[in-house]
Design a protein around this motif. Structure first.
Motif, PDB file in Angstrom:
ATOM      1  N   ASP A 104       0.809  -1.214   0.000  1.00 41.74           N
ATOM      2  CA  ASP A 104       0.000   0.000   0.000  1.00 41.74           C
ATOM      3  C   ASP A 104       0.846   1.269   0.000  1.00 41.74           C
ATOM      4  N   GLY A 105       2.179   1.100  -0.080  1.00 40.86           N
ATOM      5  CA  GLY A 105       3.069   2.257  -0.074  1.00 40.86           C
ATOM      6  C   GLY A 105       3.499   2.701   1.310  1.00 40.86           C
ATOM      7  N   GLY A 106       2.977   2.057   2.363  1.00 39.73           N
ATOM      8  CA  GLY A 106       3.394   2.378   3.719  1.00 39.73           C
ATOM      9  C   GLY A 106       4.782   1.838   4.003  1.00 39.73           C
ATOM     10  N   ASN A 107       5.437   2.389   5.035  1.00 43.96           N
ATOM     11  CA  ASN A 107       6.798   1.939   5.305  1.00 43.96           C
ATOM     12  C   ASN A 107       7.080   1.811   6.788  1.00 43.96           C
ATOM     13  N   SER A 108       8.062   0.973   7.111  1.00 44.34           N
ATOM     14  CA  SER A 108       8.627   0.890   8.456  1.00 44.34           C
ATOM     15  C   SER A 108      10.137   0.991   8.294  1.00 44.34           C
ATOM     16  N   THR A 243       5.665   6.012   0.266  1.00 45.09           N
ATOM     17  CA  THR A 243       5.508   7.241   1.046  1.00 45.09           C
ATOM     18  C   THR A 243       6.803   7.682   1.732  1.00 45.09           C
ATOM     19  N   THR A 244       7.904   6.954   1.502  1.00 40.01           N
ATOM     20  CA  THR A 244       9.189   7.342   2.090  1.00 40.01           C
ATOM     21  C   THR A 244       9.523   8.788   1.729  1.00 40.01           C
ATOM     22  N   ALA A 245       9.826   9.586   2.727  1.00 33.94           N
ATOM     23  CA  ALA A 245      10.246  10.990   2.568  1.00 33.94           C
ATOM     24  C   ALA A 245       9.129  11.926   2.146  1.00 33.94           C
ATOM     25  N   ALA A 246       7.886  11.484   2.165  1.00 34.78           N
ATOM     26  CA  ALA A 246       6.789  12.393   1.822  1.00 34.78           C
ATOM     27  C   ALA A 246       6.725  13.556   2.812  1.00 34.78           C
ATOM     28  N   GLY A 247       6.901  13.251   4.105  1.00 33.24           N
ATOM     29  CA  GLY A 247       6.886  14.305   5.108  1.00 33.24           C
ATOM     30  C   GLY A 247       8.053  15.268   4.949  1.00 33.24           C
ATOM     31  N   ASP A 248       9.221  14.749   4.579  1.00 29.29           N
ATOM     32  CA  ASP A 248      10.383  15.608   4.364  1.00 29.29           C
ATOM     33  C   ASP A 248      10.178  16.495   3.137  1.00 29.29           C
ATOM     34  N   THR A 249       9.576  15.943   2.095  1.00 27.22           N
ATOM     35  CA  THR A 249       9.250  16.736   0.919  1.00 27.22           C
ATOM     36  C   THR A 249       8.302  17.858   1.280  1.00 27.22           C
ATOM     37  N   PHE A 250       7.292  17.520   2.096  1.00 24.42           N
ATOM     38  CA  PHE A 250       6.301  18.512   2.523  1.00 24.42           C
ATOM     39  C   PHE A 250       6.979  19.631   3.316  1.00 24.42           C
ATOM     40  N   CYS A 251       7.791  19.259   4.296  1.00 27.82           N
ATOM     41  CA  CYS A 251       8.434  20.251   5.157  1.00 27.82           C
ATOM     42  C   CYS A 251       9.376  21.156   4.371  1.00 27.82           C
ATOM     43  N   GLY A 252      10.247  20.558   3.553  1.00 25.59           N
ATOM     44  CA  GLY A 252      11.184  21.361   2.778  1.00 25.59           C
ATOM     45  C   GLY A 252      10.483  22.301   1.823  1.00 25.59           C
ATOM     46  N   SER A 278       5.725  13.175  -4.935  1.00 23.25           N
ATOM     47  CA  SER A 278       6.783  12.303  -4.414  1.00 23.25           C
ATOM     48  C   SER A 278       6.274  10.903  -4.106  1.00 23.25           C
ATOM     49  N   VAL A 279       5.056  10.772  -3.589  1.00 28.61           N
ATOM     50  CA  VAL A 279       4.562   9.445  -3.196  1.00 28.61           C
ATOM     51  C   VAL A 279       4.185   8.591  -4.398  1.00 28.61           C
ATOM     52  N   GLN A 280       4.145   9.173  -5.581  1.00 28.46           N
ATOM     53  CA  GLN A 280       3.854   8.398  -6.786  1.00 28.46           C
ATOM     54  C   GLN A 280       5.125   7.848  -7.428  1.00 28.46           C
ATOM     55  N   ARG A 281       6.278   8.069  -6.752  1.00 26.78           N
ATOM     56  CA  ARG A 281       7.569   7.607  -7.245  1.00 26.78           C
ATOM     57  C   ARG A 281       8.276   6.843  -6.145  1.00 26.78           C
ATOM     58  N   HIS A 282       9.191   5.986  -6.526  1.00 27.34           N
ATOM     59  CA  HIS A 282       9.938   5.194  -5.550  1.00 27.34           C
ATOM     60  C   HIS A 282      11.128   5.977  -5.009  1.00 27.34           C
ATOM     61  N   GLY A 283      11.482   5.674  -3.755  1.00 28.68           N
ATOM     62  CA  GLY A 283      12.682   6.225  -3.156  1.00 28.68           C
ATOM     63  C   GLY A 283      12.431   7.474  -2.349  1.00 28.68           C
TER      64      GLY A 283
END
Length: 300
Positions: A104-108, A243-252, A278-283
């Motif tokens: 689902d795109g979630g991460n740990s 969703t990796t780095a989605a929050g960092d993308t948002f903040c920056g 960003s969440v539609q792409r990997h990494g």
């Protein structure tokens, strides 16, 4: 729109080792993955790349190890136009993050600090880099004493200090007293305040810092300032693959938009557009959009 703002990021840089699976394994269980990627990351470096890609002049302050990862991490920041004159090389290994992304795109994530753990405070020359900037971005993947040192430096120099309180941990008063904008997600906000309701958490957080940007994942974001009314901006509806780095993308992206004169709501919409791409792409850093991509999405 004003000229490119100058932003400093004092934070972590890691090599992300990302495994993709249909579902995350339980304790003692082995599952077969669908893909593997090695991608430069770290919350600090992610925010630096995000800010640079949407139009800021960014300087990064932190540390890498003497290993091959360190060379690659430094080169990645340079490739994205980030000034790395404040990125030290220290003995030992660079930081790494082991990331599992589900169907689902979630991460740990498991972070092993490596060289990041050797950063103990603002080094000689760092204050000159921070001084006169439009913002100083901080996170909690460095030792707490280092983050406090940087926050105090930003406060003393009159530079707005943004703090992403992740990974979640107890925040000392000496840190909070130097923060201008706190940028938690809903889980971090609940951990800090004990309030699960985002609006209640926002109210509690505004008792300890003057401005809060609370990210809510698929429910968008919530902004508040002391003496003002809360502003909610919904998330864009997209199919997330990572969703990796989605929050960092948002903040920056938010910090850059604010530095260029956009009000909170407009800056939130700009940041939401960047995060949705960003969440539609990997990494992590590899997923972050350019300013032209964000503006095209907003215009569309």
């Amino acid at each position: 729109m004003s000229a490119a703002p100058r932003i400093s990021v004092f934070g972590s840089v890691n090599m992300d080792l990302v495994a993709y699976v249909d579902r995350v394994p339980g304790s003692g269980e082995t599952v077969t993955g669908t893909a593997f990627r090695q991608v430069p990351g770290g919350k600090g470096a992610n925010q630096a790349v995000a800010a640079a890609r949407v139009g800021a002049e960014v300087a990064f302050l932190g540390a890498v190890g003497e290993d091959a990862f360190g060379e690659e991490l430094r080169a990645n920041l340079v490739d994205h136009g980030v000034d790395v004159s404040g990125l030290r090389t220290v003995p030992g290994v660079s930081g790494v993050a082991h990331i599992v992304v589900d169907g689902d795109g979630g991460n740990s994530i498991i972070v092993v600090p490596g060289a990041n753990g050797e950063v103990t405070g603002v080094a000689e020359g760092d204050a000159a880099t921070i001084e006169g900037g439009a913002a100083l971005l901080l996170q909690l993947e460095l030792p707490m004493k280092a983050v406090v040192s940087a926050a105090r430096t930003g406060r003393d120099l009159g530079v707005p200090v943004y703090l992403t309180p992740a990974p979640a941990r107890e925040l000392p008063d000496e840190l909070l007293s130097a923060v201008d904008v706190l940028v938690p997600n809903q889980h971090e906000a609940a951990a800090i305040t004990g309030r699960e309701d985002p609006y209640e958490a926002l109210t509690a957080l505004l008792e300890i810092v003057p401005e809060v940007l609370l990210t809510l994942g698929g429910d968008g974001s919530l902004h508040g300032r002391r003496g003002g009314e809360p502003v909610h901006v919904p998330a864009r509806r997209v199919k997330a693959v990572d969703t990796t780095a989605a929050g960092d993308t948002f903040c920056g992206s938010f910090a850059v938009a604010r530095a260029q004169g956009r009000g909170p709501e407009e800056a939130m919409r700009f940041a939401a557009a960047a995060a949705s791409l960003s969440v539609q792409r990997h990494g992590a850093s590899s997923s972050m959009p350019t300013r032209d991509e964000v503006e095209a999405l907003l215009e569309g």
